[in-house]
Scaffold this active site. Structure first.
Site, PDB file in Angstrom:
ATOM      1  N   VAL A  29      -6.512 -15.443  -6.335  1.00 27.55           N
ATOM      2  CA  VAL A  29      -6.585 -14.323  -5.400  1.00 27.55           C
ATOM      3  C   VAL A  29      -7.986 -14.278  -4.784  1.00 27.55           C
ATOM      4  O   VAL A  29      -8.993 -14.431  -5.492  1.00 27.55           O
ATOM      5  CB  VAL A  29      -6.266 -12.997  -6.110  1.00 27.55           C
ATOM      6  N   SER A  57     -11.406  -1.091  -0.125  1.00 28.16           N
ATOM      7  CA  SER A  57     -10.084  -1.041   0.506  1.00 28.16           C
ATOM      8  C   SER A  57     -10.172  -1.435   1.969  1.00 28.16           C
ATOM      9  O   SER A  57      -9.197  -1.926   2.543  1.00 28.16           O
ATOM     10  CB  SER A  57      -9.487   0.372   0.405  1.00 28.16           C
ATOM     11  N   ASP A  87       0.849  -1.188   0.000  1.00 29.34           N
ATOM     12  CA  ASP A  87       0.000   0.000   0.000  1.00 29.34           C
ATOM     13  C   ASP A  87       0.888   1.243   0.000  1.00 29.34           C
ATOM     14  O   ASP A  87       2.044   1.184  -0.441  1.00 29.34           O
ATOM     15  CB  ASP A  87      -0.940  -0.024   1.207  1.00 29.34           C
ATOM     16  N   ASN A 116     -14.313   0.007  -6.465  1.00 30.36           N
ATOM     17  CA  ASN A 116     -15.477   0.809  -6.102  1.00 30.36           C
ATOM     18  C   ASN A 116     -16.147   1.399  -7.334  1.00 30.36           C
ATOM     19  O   ASN A 116     -15.478   1.996  -8.183  1.00 30.36           O
ATOM     20  CB  ASN A 116     -15.067   1.950  -5.173  1.00 30.36           C
ATOM     21  N   ALA A 172      -7.410  -8.005  -8.667  1.00 30.14           N
ATOM     22  CA  ALA A 172      -8.479  -8.834  -8.120  1.00 30.14           C
ATOM     23  C   ALA A 172      -9.015  -9.841  -9.126  1.00 30.14           C
ATOM     24  O   ALA A 172      -9.835 -10.683  -8.772  1.00 30.14           O
ATOM     25  CB  ALA A 172      -9.616  -7.948  -7.616  1.00 30.14           C
ATOM     26  N   HIS A 207      -3.651   6.036   3.124  1.00 30.99           N
ATOM     27  CA  HIS A 207      -4.372   4.809   2.792  1.00 30.99           C
ATOM     28  C   HIS A 207      -3.826   3.578   3.514  1.00 30.99           C
ATOM     29  O   HIS A 207      -4.581   2.779   4.087  1.00 30.99           O
ATOM     30  CB  HIS A 207      -4.318   4.607   1.278  1.00 30.99           C
ATOM     31  N   ASP A 216      -2.304   2.899  17.828  1.00 31.37           N
ATOM     32  CA  ASP A 216      -2.925   1.580  17.715  1.00 31.37           C
ATOM     33  C   ASP A 216      -2.055   0.573  16.976  1.00 31.37           C
ATOM     34  O   ASP A 216      -2.440  -0.597  16.843  1.00 31.37           O
ATOM     35  CB  ASP A 216      -4.280   1.693  17.001  1.00 31.37           C
TER      36      ASP A 216
END
Length: 462
Positions: free
Chosen positions: A244, A292, A70, A227, A239, A108, A79
């Site tokens: 995958v 995502s 990414d 999207n 994808a 992202h 966190d």
């Protein structure tokens, strides 16, 4: 594959084969966590509604490394303290440890990481030290505030890539993606999350060997479907790569998200894509949406499974996730929900028959058919050109030229000379006859003023 906050701002999809999928984050960045930071935890509806909290009774992902390819992951986010255990930069423009936020959407990668493996934190009370209710319970690795990921005991490998805008270092996605996948495999990733997408179902041939390498090394790869609001009406690469695990997006009512989910035959499972929350570089938080976020939820479940059963094959891990999904849409597998809606508890607790093949296909088989290549053995580096076997047929012989005989050449010459003489005689005879005809023919009258010649027949006896 993030969507704008409120899904009102549309952005153009990239023409590259991969980019930060489907839209920009336009929400207002919020400040660092305060005493009421646990309000972000309250927004994580998917933990209970999709069986994740119940799955934690079996596993929390300990001992599993998940690579996030990414825009970089901020390992200093409250966190994510202690979560990022390694990383690299595939772009040439980031930091060597993969923790610098880069590219068109630098936030992202941190959003994805907190949703996948966030561990929360303990916020100080305004009146003093954290209260017992705000402190982690003994033996727990999860803090009470902030974002807790689906696999809070998993470890992250941060692999930064510059996508979505021109890379100042010059490396394209055709170079970055395969390098990132190979590095993740070689550095112990059991799951790879790719929340990237494109408007094309095709992928560069330069990606083949890297995805094959991951398949041969038994690594689960999870990718976002894309999207609609980002221009990805149909699922795009990576994808679409066989094998995958592609994740489609759901709205708050568990229906296919109108804005946040593309469709295609490669979809394996569906997961939440709207009203998500995540951490931002620097320690703050953001509401977000998109597939995502769906992908790391499923990647987290894959990590829970691989932690519970370390020897389970990637094919069986994927099969557990898709075969325990709750059917939705058209009966059976369909291009909107795939095999159905994610059920993390069933994926960890159900009795699932073992399989030997990936229900989502094999990149090795695809290469063999479509690239006409046989890559059945591991390929850590591109294979060299195969040697040519010895010939089994004798070399062809070339016939030697034969000198023409005298008798062969005399006849053609005589024929040419004979026909030439005959032609000359005919022309000469015709000339003599024309002269005789000219001398005996009557004269023509003068041309009239009209310019038309009147031919008069010769006179003779009647």
């Amino acid at each position: 594959m993030t969507l704008p906050h409120g899904w009102r701002r549309r952005t153009a999809s990239a023409a590259l084969a991969a980019m930060l999928a489907g839209g920009s984050l336009a929400g207002t960045l919020l400040t660092a966590p305060s005493a009421f930071a646990d309000s972000w935890r309250d927004k994580e509806y998917w933990l209970n509604e999709y069986g994740i909290s119940a799955a934690w009774q079996v596993s929390k992902g300990a001992g599993v490394k998940v690579a996030i390819i990414d825009s970089g992951v901020d390992g200093q986010h409250p966190d994510l303290k202690g979560v990022v255990v390694g990383g690299t930069d595939a772009s040439g423009a980031g930091d060597p440890n993969g923790q610098k936020s880069i590219g068109a959407k630098p936030e992202h990668g941190t959003l994805v990481a907190t949703l996948l493996a966030g561990r929360g934190h303990a916020s100080p009370s305004p009146s003093g030290p954290p209260s017992p209710a705000s402190s982690p319970s003994p033996g727990s690795s999860v803090g009470p505030d902030g974002i807790v990921g689906v696999a809070p005991e998993a470890q992250i490998l941060a692999v930064s890539a510059w996508l979505g805008s021109p890379n100042p270092a010059g490396k394209t996605d055709q170079e970055q993606i395969p390098a990132a996948v190979r590095w993740a495999v070689d550095n112990g990733a059991k799951v790879i999350n790719i929340s990237l997408g494109s408007t094309s179902p095709d992928w560069p041939q330069s990606w083949d060997a890297a995805f094959l390498y991951a398949e041969q090394k038994d690594v689960v790869i999870v990718a976002a479907a894309g999207n609609r609001i980002g221009g990805n009406v149909q699922v795009g690469a990576p994808a679409t790569i066989p094998g995958v695990l592609t994740v489609a997006g759901l709205d708050r009512n568990r229906a296919a998200s109108v804005d946040a989910s593309s469709q295609g035959i490669s979809i394996g499972v569906s997961a939440p894509a709207e009203k998500l929350v995540g951490g931002l570089p620097g320690g703050s938080y953001e509401d977000w949406a998109g597939t995502s976020g769906s992908a790391p939820i499923v990647s987290g479940v894959a990590a829970l499974i691989r932690s519970k059963w370390p020897d389970m094959s990637a094919n069986q891990v994927i099969n557990r996730i898709v075969s325990t999904a709750e059917d939705a849409g058209a009966p059976g597998k369909d291009p909107i929900y795939g095999y159905g809606i994610l059920n993390a508890e069933a994926a960890l607790k159900a009795d699932v028959p073992e399989v030997t093949s990936n229900p989502l296909g094999s990149i090795a088989d695809w290469i063999r058919v479509h690239r006409r290549g046989d890559l059945s053995s591991p390929t850590p580096q591109p294979t060299s050109k195969p040697s040519i076997p010895a010939a089994t047929l004798a070399d062809p012989t070339v016939p030697a030229a034969k000198a023409p005989a005298q008798s062969d050449t005399a006849i053609p010459a005589a024929v040419v000379i004979g026909f030439g003489s005959l032609f000359v005689a005919i022309v000469a005879g015709a000339s003599v006859q024309l002269r005789r005809a000219y001398r005996t023919s009557p004269e023509l009258p003068d041309e009239p003023a009209t310019g038309v010649v009147d031919i008069v027949e010769p006179s003779g006896p009647k």
